[in-house]
Design a protein around this motif. Structure first.
Motif, PDB file in Angstrom:
ATOM      1  N   GLY A 123       1.016  -1.105  -0.106  1.00 16.61           N
ATOM      2  CA  GLY A 123      -0.020  -0.077  -0.069  1.00 16.61           C
ATOM      3  C   GLY A 123       0.913   1.477   0.081  1.00 16.61           C
ATOM      4  N   LEU A 124       0.129   2.549   0.003  1.00 13.95           N
ATOM      5  CA  LEU A 124       0.875   3.713   0.142  1.00 13.95           C
ATOM      6  C   LEU A 124       0.964   4.276   1.416  1.00 13.95           C
ATOM      7  N   SER A 125       2.187   4.799   1.727  1.00 16.15           N
ATOM      8  CA  SER A 125       2.127   5.524   3.228  1.00 16.15           C
ATOM      9  C   SER A 125       2.053   6.917   2.777  1.00 16.15           C
ATOM     10  N   VAL A 138      10.771   8.863  -8.480  1.00 18.77           N
ATOM     11  CA  VAL A 138      11.871   8.377  -9.343  1.00 18.77           C
ATOM     12  C   VAL A 138      13.134   8.400  -8.380  1.00 18.77           C
ATOM     13  N   TRP A 139      13.276   9.277  -7.379  1.00 20.82           N
ATOM     14  CA  TRP A 139      14.446   9.120  -6.338  1.00 20.82           C
ATOM     15  C   TRP A 139      14.062   8.333  -5.233  1.00 20.82           C
ATOM     16  N   GLN A 140      12.909   8.314  -4.759  1.00 21.62           N
ATOM     17  CA  GLN A 140      12.450   7.386  -3.883  1.00 21.62           C
ATOM     18  C   GLN A 140      12.297   5.935  -4.316  1.00 21.62           C
ATOM     19  N   GLY A 141      11.736   5.932  -5.162  1.00 26.41           N
ATOM     20  CA  GLY A 141      11.359   4.333  -5.662  1.00 26.41           C
ATOM     21  C   GLY A 141      10.520   3.493  -5.089  1.00 26.41           C
ATOM     22  N   GLY A 142      10.158   2.388  -5.040  1.00 21.88           N
ATOM     23  CA  GLY A 142       9.226   1.587  -4.318  1.00 21.88           C
ATOM     24  C   GLY A 142       7.817   2.089  -4.653  1.00 21.88           C
ATOM     25  N   ALA A 143       7.077   2.125  -3.563  1.00 25.41           N
ATOM     26  CA  ALA A 143       5.548   2.309  -3.548  1.00 25.41           C
ATOM     27  C   ALA A 143       5.480   3.807  -4.261  1.00 25.41           C
ATOM     28  N   ALA A 144       6.406   4.740  -4.079  1.00 25.62           N
ATOM     29  CA  ALA A 144       5.920   5.977  -4.410  1.00 25.62           C
ATOM     30  C   ALA A 144       6.023   6.032  -5.942  1.00 25.62           C
ATOM     31  N   LEU A 145       6.399   5.184  -6.599  1.00 30.38           N
ATOM     32  CA  LEU A 145       6.195   5.096  -8.328  1.00 30.38           C
ATOM     33  C   LEU A 145       4.681   4.680  -8.513  1.00 30.38           C
ATOM     34  N   ALA A 146       3.962   4.360  -7.650  1.00 30.91           N
ATOM     35  CA  ALA A 146       2.758   3.992  -7.658  1.00 30.91           C
ATOM     36  C   ALA A 146       1.734   5.054  -7.289  1.00 30.91           C
ATOM     37  N   VAL A 147       1.919   6.220  -6.716  1.00 27.10           N
ATOM     38  CA  VAL A 147       1.209   7.431  -6.399  1.00 27.10           C
ATOM     39  C   VAL A 147       0.219   7.838  -7.504  1.00 27.10           C
ATOM     40  N   GLY A 150       2.162   5.920 -14.144  1.00 24.80           N
ATOM     41  CA  GLY A 150       3.139   6.447 -15.296  1.00 24.80           C
ATOM     42  C   GLY A 150       3.788   7.759 -14.428  1.00 24.80           C
ATOM     43  N   GLY A 151       3.536   8.215 -13.275  1.00 24.77           N
ATOM     44  CA  GLY A 151       3.912   9.291 -12.824  1.00 24.77           C
ATOM     45  C   GLY A 151       5.459   9.373 -12.726  1.00 24.77           C
ATOM     46  N   TRP A 152       6.171   8.052 -12.939  1.00 25.57           N
ATOM     47  CA  TRP A 152       7.582   8.319 -12.920  1.00 25.57           C
ATOM     48  C   TRP A 152       8.315   9.192 -14.065  1.00 25.57           C
ATOM     49  N   SER A 153       7.628   9.246 -15.159  1.00 18.63           N
ATOM     50  CA  SER A 153       8.146  10.106 -16.310  1.00 18.63           C
ATOM     51  C   SER A 153       7.963  11.604 -16.031  1.00 18.63           C
ATOM     52  N   ILE A 154       6.966  11.811 -15.209  1.00 22.48           N
ATOM     53  CA  ILE A 154       6.717  13.409 -14.995  1.00 22.48           C
ATOM     54  C   ILE A 154       7.668  13.740 -13.678  1.00 22.48           C
TER      55      ILE A 154
END
Length: 377
Positions: A123-125, A138-147, A150-154
């Motif tokens: 889940g997302l904390s 993209v700097w944190q990785g992990g679940a942050a990429l699922a917030v 496709g937000g990694w590209s932004i």
């Protein structure tokens, strides 16, 4: 140094190609892609397609890199010729991507919740949400990429926004320096990949790291400087051939794709092919950012409709789901672009600008009559 055309419609056309590539890639993932934002299981089925079609769809993931190249090209042209204060630049960049992204964050949270999913098993904390909201996934990785799907590209795009003024000061408008920077960025990215592969840590998180994506942006910057330096008017078919290569042929490597994309962008800016400058493709490109944000949410209903309409085989399902997803995303994007993106862009554009550090030396603004309209950025 030559001037670029005042209007470069092919840039929006290239954005249109990019979003079509991305949507094809995700449509071909079938239920695996459509349910990834909802389900935790990793055994969701993907569409079983003919090998040639699967290769084209898989290559669609590089549509994001085409976005990066076009963005770098556009911003380099705009900043090097129009000048402006760093504060104004930052405000315009934030107004361009922030509102839509933050609304998407809230929308996907309401749609899928913050519980366990395929890309966020635990889940997302609150920290994941905060980092994602601040474009740091993209700097944190992990679940942050699922917030935001496709937000990694932004997040990568924002990292480039921060670096670009410094890059332009260092380059000082000199193409040779840009080419050297391309070489350095490429070597560093390849070294990261080789080390990651040797250690077994070259994962999706490593691939989307801004340091690994840096050559893609830098090639876009170099393409803009080259397009301004050389006044050659290429045959329009050359740019179109390169774009077809990008869309249809599997890329040997991310950097190779970026090099071809940079060449295609520079050539298309000089002399746009009729197809890239066509109104339908430009219309898609103009709302491509909104389409990118919303198409993840529309993938499942479009797939379910396609499965009912064309249940015979997976490729017939894709033949229905892909255009359906494009049309649905375009329809929603017209609304979000009109009522979310555009008002903030106009608002930010009302603020005046003053000479900035990157407008010095080789980046001094030309007379108003020669300043090109580089389209959206």
């Amino acid at each position: 140094m030559s001037t670029l055309p005042k209007h470069m419609p092919a840039l929006d056309g290239l954005r249109g190609v990019a979003i079509l590539m991305v949507i094809l890639h995700h449509a071909a993932e079938g239920r695996y892609g459509a349910l990834a934002i909802y389900e935790r299981s990793g055994s969701l089925p993907m569409l079983q397609l003919p090998e040639w079609l699967s290769a084209i769809a898989e290559n669609g993931m590089h549509g994001v890199q085409l976005f990066f190249v076009v963005s770098a090209f556009t911003l380099t042209c705009r900043m090097s010729q129009n000048g402006g204060s760093l504060a104004h630049y930052a405000l315009r960049r934030l107004a361009r991507i922030g509102p839509g992204y933050w609304i998407a964050l809230l929308g996907y949270g309401a749609l899928a919740g913050f519980g366990p999913t395929l890309r966020a098993p635990d889940g997302l904390s609150p920290m994941d949400l905060l980092i994602g909201a601040l474009f740091g996934s993209v700097w944190q990785g992990g679940a942050a990429l699922a917030v935001v799907p496709g937000g990694w590209s932004i997040s990568c795009e924002v990292a480039f926004y921060v670096a670009l003024p410094v890059i332009l000061v260092v380059l000082d408008g000199r193409l040779l320096r840009a080419l050297l920077l391309c070489a350095v960025a490429t070597l560093l990215a390849l070294q990261l990949q080789l080390r990651g592969e040797a250690a077994g840590t070259w994962t999706f998180e490593a691939f989307v790291n801004p340091l690994a994506q840096a050559p893609v942006f830098v090639f876009g910057v170099a393409a803009a400087l080259a397009a301004r330096r050389f006044g050659w008017r290429p045959p329009p078919g050359l740019a179109l051939a390169l774009v077809a290569m990008l869309a249809l042929l599997p890329a040997a490597h991310n950097v190779v794709f970026a090099m071809i994309a940079a060449a295609a962008t520079a050539l298309a800016a000089r002399r746009p092919p009729a197809l890239l400058a066509s109104r339908p493709l430009r219309a898609v490109g103009e709302v491509s950012y909104s389409m990118y944000l919303v198409h993840f949410a529309l993938a499942l209903p479009c797939l379910e409709i396609a499965e009912r309409v064309a249940p015979r085989s997976d490729w017939t399902t894709l033949a229905v789901s892909f255009p359906l997803l494009v049309m649905a995303s375009f329809a929603v994007a017209l609304v979000t672009h009109r009522w979310i993106e555009k008002p903030f862009i106009i608002w930010a554009g009302r603020f005046g600008s003053a000479p900035a550090p990157y407008a010095a030396s080789g980046f001094a603004a030309p007379p108003p009559s020669t300043v090109p309209e580089v389209g959206r950025a």
